[in-house]
Motif scaffolding. Structure first.
Motif, short mmCIF file in Angstrom:
data_model
loop_
_atom_site.label_atom_id
_atom_site.label_comp_id
_atom_site.label_asym_id
_atom_site.label_seq_id
_atom_site.Cartn_x
_atom_site.Cartn_y
_atom_site.Cartn_z
N LEU A 169 0.85 -1.18 0.00
CA LEU A 169 0.00 0.00 0.00
C LEU A 169 0.89 1.23 0.00
O LEU A 169 2.01 1.19 0.52
N ARG A 170 0.35 2.32 -0.56
CA ARG A 170 1.07 3.59 -0.52
C ARG A 170 0.18 4.62 0.14
O ARG A 170 -0.89 4.95 -0.37
N LEU A 171 0.63 5.11 1.27
CA LEU A 171 -0.11 6.15 1.99
C LEU A 171 0.39 7.52 1.54
O LEU A 171 1.57 7.70 1.27
N SER A 172 -0.54 8.45 1.49
CA SER A 172 -0.21 9.84 1.18
C SER A 172 -0.70 10.74 2.31
O SER A 172 -1.70 10.45 2.97
N CYS A 173 -0.01 11.83 2.50
CA CYS A 173 -0.40 12.82 3.50
C CYS A 173 -0.27 14.19 2.83
O CYS A 173 0.83 14.66 2.56
N ALA A 174 -1.42 14.79 2.59
CA ALA A 174 -1.45 16.09 1.93
C ALA A 174 -1.73 17.18 2.96
O ALA A 174 -2.58 17.01 3.83
N ALA A 175 -1.03 18.28 2.84
CA ALA A 175 -1.17 19.36 3.80
C ALA A 175 -1.84 20.57 3.17
O ALA A 175 -1.64 20.86 1.99
N SER A 176 -2.61 21.26 3.99
CA SER A 176 -3.15 22.55 3.59
C SER A 176 -2.99 23.51 4.75
O SER A 176 -2.90 23.09 5.91
N GLY A 177 -2.90 24.78 4.42
CA GLY A 177 -2.75 25.78 5.47
C GLY A 177 -1.32 25.98 5.94
O GLY A 177 -1.06 26.83 6.78
N ARG A 178 -0.42 25.18 5.40
CA ARG A 178 0.98 25.29 5.81
C ARG A 178 1.84 24.63 4.75
O ARG A 178 1.54 23.52 4.31
#
Length: 124
Positions: free
Chosen positions: A18-27
């Protein structure tokens, strides 16, 4: 308002990936170290991996070393966790977190922003 949103979790058979992603907003994440942690039912949240702001330095928990790879793309404000050769004991909710500085740390108490988590379930 800083938001970290994980995705990519799911159900997979042992030995799968599996490939997890973590997307950021506000910073912008580009100036900060990032980490992945996981929490299995009835257990404390534990460190999985961390990556420096440049992506050059990485650290892994012994339990995932050689199977997981952390990476980041600062241009799209996203951090990834590639998980291969998954085992049933990898089953947990996986969280990404942002450190308060460029320096990597394995201590979850030093991270100041957290995502809501994504469930990873590995069947035997």
């Amino acid at each position: 308002q800083v938001q970290l949103i994980e995705s990519g979790g799911g159900l997979v058979q042992a030995g799968g990936s599996l490939r997890l992603s973590c997307a950021a907003s506000g910073r912008s994440l580009s100036a900060y170290a990032m980490g992945w942690f996981r929490q299995a039912p009835g257990k404390e949240r534990e460190f999985v991996s961390t990556i420096s702001w440049t992506g050059i330095s990485t650290v892994y928990a012994d339990s995932v070393k050689g199977r997981f790879t952390i990476s980041r793309n600062n241009a799209v404000n996203t951090v990834y966790l590639q998980m291969n050769s998954l085992k049933p004991e990898d089953t947990a909710v996986y969280y990404c977190a942002s450190a308060p500085s460029q320096y990597i740390t394995t201590n979850r108490l030093e991270y100041n922003y957290w995502g809501q988590g994504t469930q990873v379930t590995v069947s035997s």
